[in-house]
Motif scaffolding. Sequence first.
Motif, short mmCIF file in Angstrom:
data_model
loop_
_atom_site.label_atom_id
_atom_site.label_comp_id
_atom_site.label_asym_id
_atom_site.label_seq_id
_atom_site.Cartn_x
_atom_site.Cartn_y
_atom_site.Cartn_z
N ARG A 152 0.83 -1.21 0.00
CA ARG A 152 0.00 0.00 0.00
C ARG A 152 0.87 1.26 0.00
NH1 ARG A 152 -2.87 -2.63 4.00
NH2 ARG A 152 -2.10 -1.15 5.54
N LEU A 153 1.95 1.25 0.78
CA LEU A 153 2.83 2.42 0.82
C LEU A 153 3.49 2.67 -0.53
CD1 LEU A 153 4.47 1.89 4.32
CD2 LEU A 153 2.87 3.71 3.67
N TRP A 154 3.97 1.62 -1.19
CA TRP A 154 4.59 1.79 -2.50
C TRP A 154 3.57 2.24 -3.54
CZ3 TRP A 154 9.17 2.97 -3.69
CH2 TRP A 154 10.25 2.50 -2.97
N ALA A 155 2.35 1.72 -3.47
CA ALA A 155 1.30 2.14 -4.41
C ALA A 155 1.00 3.62 -4.23
CB ALA A 155 0.05 1.30 -4.21
N ALA A 156 0.92 4.07 -2.98
CA ALA A 156 0.66 5.48 -2.71
C ALA A 156 1.81 6.35 -3.23
CB ALA A 156 0.46 5.70 -1.21
N ARG A 178 1.61 9.26 -6.07
CA ARG A 178 2.11 10.60 -5.77
C ARG A 178 3.08 11.07 -6.86
NH1 ARG A 178 6.40 13.03 -4.01
NH2 ARG A 178 7.58 11.14 -3.61
N ARG A 179 4.00 10.19 -7.23
CA ARG A 179 4.98 10.55 -8.26
C ARG A 179 4.31 10.76 -9.61
NH1 ARG A 179 10.43 7.02 -7.03
NH2 ARG A 179 10.60 7.60 -4.83
N ARG A 180 3.35 9.91 -9.93
CA ARG A 180 2.61 10.08 -11.19
C ARG A 180 1.93 11.44 -11.22
NH1 ARG A 180 -3.00 7.42 -11.47
NH2 ARG A 180 -3.27 9.22 -10.12
N ASP A 181 1.28 11.79 -10.12
CA ASP A 181 0.58 13.07 -10.05
C ASP A 181 1.53 14.25 -10.18
OD1 ASP A 181 -1.77 11.65 -9.78
OD2 ASP A 181 -1.91 11.94 -7.60
N ARG A 204 2.31 14.49 -13.91
CA ARG A 204 1.15 14.97 -14.67
C ARG A 204 0.87 16.45 -14.42
NH1 ARG A 204 -3.34 10.09 -14.29
NH2 ARG A 204 -2.27 8.70 -15.73
N SER A 205 1.12 16.91 -13.21
CA SER A 205 0.84 18.32 -12.89
C SER A 205 1.94 19.26 -13.37
CB SER A 205 0.68 18.48 -11.37
OG SER A 205 1.93 18.36 -10.72
N GLY A 206 3.08 18.69 -13.76
CA GLY A 206 4.19 19.50 -14.22
C GLY A 206 5.14 19.93 -13.11
N ARG A 207 4.87 19.52 -11.87
CA ARG A 207 5.78 19.87 -10.77
C ARG A 207 7.13 19.19 -10.92
NH1 ARG A 207 1.00 18.91 -7.28
NH2 ARG A 207 1.88 16.84 -7.04
N VAL A 208 7.15 18.05 -11.61
CA VAL A 208 8.39 17.31 -11.82
C VAL A 208 8.59 17.13 -13.32
CG1 VAL A 208 9.51 15.06 -11.52
CG2 VAL A 208 8.22 16.07 -9.63
N LYS A 209 9.80 17.41 -13.77
CA LYS A 209 10.13 17.25 -15.19
C LYS A 209 10.82 15.89 -15.37
CE LYS A 209 12.89 19.15 -18.87
NZ LYS A 209 14.18 19.68 -19.13
N THR A 210 10.36 15.14 -16.34
CA THR A 210 10.98 13.83 -16.61
C THR A 210 12.18 14.01 -17.54
OG1 THR A 210 9.53 13.43 -18.51
CG2 THR A 210 8.77 12.63 -16.36
N ILE A 211 13.05 13.01 -17.51
CA ILE A 211 14.19 12.98 -18.43
C ILE A 211 14.24 11.59 -19.06
CG2 ILE A 211 15.52 14.72 -17.17
CD1 ILE A 211 17.16 12.44 -15.96
#
Length: 75
Positions: free
Chosen positions: A39-43, A47-50, A53-60
């Motif tokens: 459950r912790l890893w799923a959460a 969180r990372r996906r969100d 998607r929101s643009g707070r984190v830039k992927t490389i």
Amino acid sequence: MSLSVEQIAEEALSYTSARAARDRLVESLDSVEDEKIHRLWAAEALRRRDEVRSGRVKTIPSNEALKRVRKTVAR
């Protein structure tokens, strides 16, 4: 079922083979903890996906990520 360290050691020593002891130990692991960890890893994954998607984190690209990791490890 939750066993104390002493109970686990005593039971492990009663087996004639290391494989039997290992198998019994693995079977005795608390599945409730496994579920909690899942459950912790799923959460965390959500969180990372969100964040992406929101643009707070830039992927490389993965090759760039690996290059950075290798550079850090080589230090």
